[in-house]
Design a protein around this motif. Structure first.
Motif, PDB file in Angstrom:
ATOM      1  N   ASN A 192      22.061  44.642   3.737  1.00  0.00           N
ATOM      2  CA  ASN A 192      22.271  44.350   2.321  1.00  0.00           C
ATOM      3  C   ASN A 192      23.435  45.204   1.831  1.00  0.00           C
ATOM      4  N   GLU A 193      24.562  44.552   1.551  1.00  0.00           N
ATOM      5  CA  GLU A 193      25.773  45.306   1.212  1.00  0.00           C
ATOM      6  C   GLU A 193      25.670  46.034  -0.119  1.00  0.00           C
ATOM      7  N   TYR A 224      23.418  47.998  -0.990  1.00  0.00           N
ATOM      8  CA  TYR A 224      23.010  49.378  -0.715  1.00  0.00           C
ATOM      9  C   TYR A 224      24.229  50.258  -0.424  1.00  0.00           C
ATOM     10  N   LEU A 246      26.101  52.196  -3.271  1.00  0.00           N
ATOM     11  CA  LEU A 246      25.509  53.370  -3.922  1.00  0.00           C
ATOM     12  C   LEU A 246      26.263  54.640  -3.561  1.00  0.00           C
ATOM     13  N   ASP A 282      20.027  52.695 -10.004  1.00  0.00           N
ATOM     14  CA  ASP A 282      20.095  52.532  -8.547  1.00  0.00           C
ATOM     15  C   ASP A 282      19.311  51.311  -8.057  1.00  0.00           C
ATOM     16  N   SER A 283      18.146  51.065  -8.647  1.00  0.00           N
ATOM     17  CA  SER A 283      17.361  49.904  -8.205  1.00  0.00           C
ATOM     18  C   SER A 283      18.078  48.604  -8.544  1.00  0.00           C
ATOM     19  N   MET A 299      20.920  48.110  -5.966  1.00  0.00           N
ATOM     20  CA  MET A 299      20.377  47.529  -4.734  1.00  0.00           C
ATOM     21  C   MET A 299      20.143  46.028  -4.861  1.00  0.00           C
TER      22      MET A 299
END
Lengths: 405, 405
Positions: B5-6, B8, B11, B137-138, B141
């Motif tokens: 999953n790019e 991520y 971050l 952050d969530s 993602m």
């Protein structure tokens, strides 16, 4: 204006266990004199072992004193537990996994649902059919599965690998190449296993096509035969293609205590060389705050000498039930599988009954409740699941009743 | 071939607390004679209260006997806990929430990270700046935040609401209309609150533009002033626009025991009339397997007469520390806020120092460790966070040292 995630709306209702419960309730109401025996239970029934109880109490006492009180746990789990896991489940079996590749969680259900998150949205998944519903449903929620066909019960963008009596309930390599392959052995619901040589073929296949295997080994403690692998990392090359999920639920009775772990080897990298270990660590650090200290301490006690002996005895109890069911059904002429390395017995319904027809037949004539195989996927139609998690006395009685039909 | 999953990978590293720890270690190594006091602790330090310990022990005993052993918990939490929560936190305060709108979880961090999942991928989020990093952050993602600008520390597709001394650390309605608004009061990190009238304005705004408010009330137990709302549902109309997150971490010391809950009113519907209650229930049922029984039992004990009295005393202890810090810094001429309804004190760095410059200055000259405000977002630059979770003795000594500078 805010909008809901439409992928959730694509999910069909999960009616299996609620329908089972409803039919049971209705039968009981109509026949209050009948004693119904449930061999549909997917949950453990024996209490936590004494060594675990003792450690829970001492861990609670630690939480009562400032000097030993524990606040936030380390993101990936306490070292004492990760070290114990890696020694007992991997190193002692000659398997090359290190403690910092272990991610402690609140259970394999969460992990098996969350793991898809670290993969690209367009990833193509392959699953066995029948299958534990969480693998597919979590990918539906992520928008990876296309559209649902009510007639066939299949998703347009999921690769299904039928597991039937004809192929020994072992999946075959799919025609279309998947990115993510979900495998669960010993299997829920069929109770089937594959040999180490067969699993090695899957590892080789995944490495060849560049797929990742999500290997659910939640039932490994029930393995009784020598040639059945306990971990996918027993196979050569698995470190570059496999993630393994483990649970404390069925080997130590933690279904209501919640503990599990996931293994992500550092060698596991995607097409662009991105290591999944770092992504899963980031997910744990951002979206999870550790399993409770007292539960992690209890998890360590599972691996103590007493803990091992006591939980082994519990599994032996359930597996004796499994043998009662398996042998009894065989003797009664049923076509039966599972039950040797798993707490699940999978039988073919007689006289070409559908799974639900057999459910109704068994409830009405033997007052025994099981789970229709079709509830686990289209290829489960014509099959039926019984579980070994009841008491010995009830299990014996249920099988006597079925034999007498 | 499988791909990660790019999102991520977008971050940035989460260096805040690791850098704080590293600088502290380095200073200690260079000055082994100095006693460092940490007012950077975001974790509780007092042990679990006796009433909670007692219930944990009795719940462990229940798990030791087949008759009272608990397997899988109900998906949404045990009724005994949901009923206790709804009575004590809502009904007794005249707030209209029912037990089946309470979803018990393993903590507010998981909930605050997972809640975004039930919204459409293209949803636009608004956050306060500075902010608890999990909200952003969530969503990173999940691919909702656009690109990250290293210079400014801002995401291109996130709406930021600066909370500064100039606006009393209260966010203002953003120019661009968001779909999802994250609010946390009492606030981490600023310790600020808003009045009931101010929160009512947010509820009215959200209802008007059709946005949903994710209201993080993890610190509500620290509220000491009358006009500060404990729940967003004290405001009229909140049932149609707000989700509330609650925690047992800071009010009862459960940071290492893990328990929280989320409230999703049945009246909360998206632009197409889809009720979010059903979606969150589906998420809980598919991706989570309940908080441990023993922890849910302990959660109920928090609401017993003894539990309430004992946890209230713990909060009073921390809030006395907060007063020591607040009054001491005021007396020393600092510009200080927070600390009255929250365990966090937020101060303006003197002499236009940056947050990290003040960190270094305080460590070197007072041997006190705090947290640089810039670690919580660009608008935290020039601010500094101290926490009330240390011991009274250390807190007093730390403040004496700062006053003596």
């Amino acid at each position: 204006m805010f909008k809901a995630n439409e992928n959730y709306l694509k999910l069909p209702g999960s009616y299996l266990f609620s329908t089972v419960a409803k039919k049971q309730r209705e039968y009981s109401a109509a026949h209050p004199d009948k004693k119904i025996i449930r061999l549909s239970i997917g949950d453990v029934t024996q209490p936590l072992a004494p060594a675990i109880i003792e450690r829970l109490h001492s861990a609670v006492d630690e939480m009562a004193v400032a000097e030993t009180f524990k606040g936030y746990a380390p993101d990936l789990g306490y070292e004492f537990l990760r070290n114990t896991i890696v020694k007992n489940d991997y190193i002692d079996h000659g398997v090359d996994i290190s403690a910092d590749e272990i991610f402690v969680s609140d259970g394999a259900k969460s992990d098996s649902a969350n793991i898809q998150e670290i993969f690209a949205p367009e990833s193509k998944i392959a699953v066995c059919d029948p299958v534990y519903p969480v693998y597919v449903d979590s990918n539906v929620m992520a928008g990876r599965t296309g559209t649902y066909d009510k007639e066939t019960g299949l998703w347009s963008d999921v690769i299904y690998m039928p597991c039937l009596e004809e192929n020994g309930f072992a999946p075959e390599f799919p025609k279309e190449e998947p990115d993510i392959i979900y495998l669960c052995f010993p299997n829920n619901p069929t109770g089937a296993t594959i040999s180490k040589a067969q699993l090695q073929e899957w590892v080789d296949y995944a490495n060849k096509i560049g797929a990742v295997i999500i290997y659910d080994a939640a039932y490994e403690a029930y393995i009784s035969e020598d040639d059945v692998p306990h971990s996918i990392y027993e196979c050569e090359g698995a470190r570059t293609c496999a993630i393994e999920l483990r649970s404390f639920s069925k080997n130590a009775g933690f279904t209501g205590t919640r503990l599990g772990f996931t293994v992500v080897p550092k060698d596991l990298k995607d097409a662009n060389g991105v290591a999944l270990h770092g992504l899963w660590a980031r997910r744990h650090g951002t979206k999870f705050n550790g399993a409770p200290y007292i539960v992690q301490a209890a998890g360590e006690a599972v691996y103590s000498e007493e803990g091992k002996a006591q939980t082994k005895a519990q599994i032996a109890y359930y597996m004796n039930n499994a043998k009662v069911i398996y042998d009894g059904l065989k003797a009664a002429g049923y076509s039966v599988s599972g039950g040797v390395n798993a707490p699940y017995i999978w039988l073919k319904t007689p006289d070409k009954m559908t799974s639900w027809e057999f459910f109704d037949y068994l409830l009405a004539n033997a007052n025994v409740v099981g789970t229709p195989g079709s509830g686990f996927g289209p290829s489960g139609e014509g099959y039926f699941r019984l579980t070994a998690f009841g008491t010995y006395e009830n299990t014996v009685e249920a099988i006597e009743r079925i034999k007498a039909l």
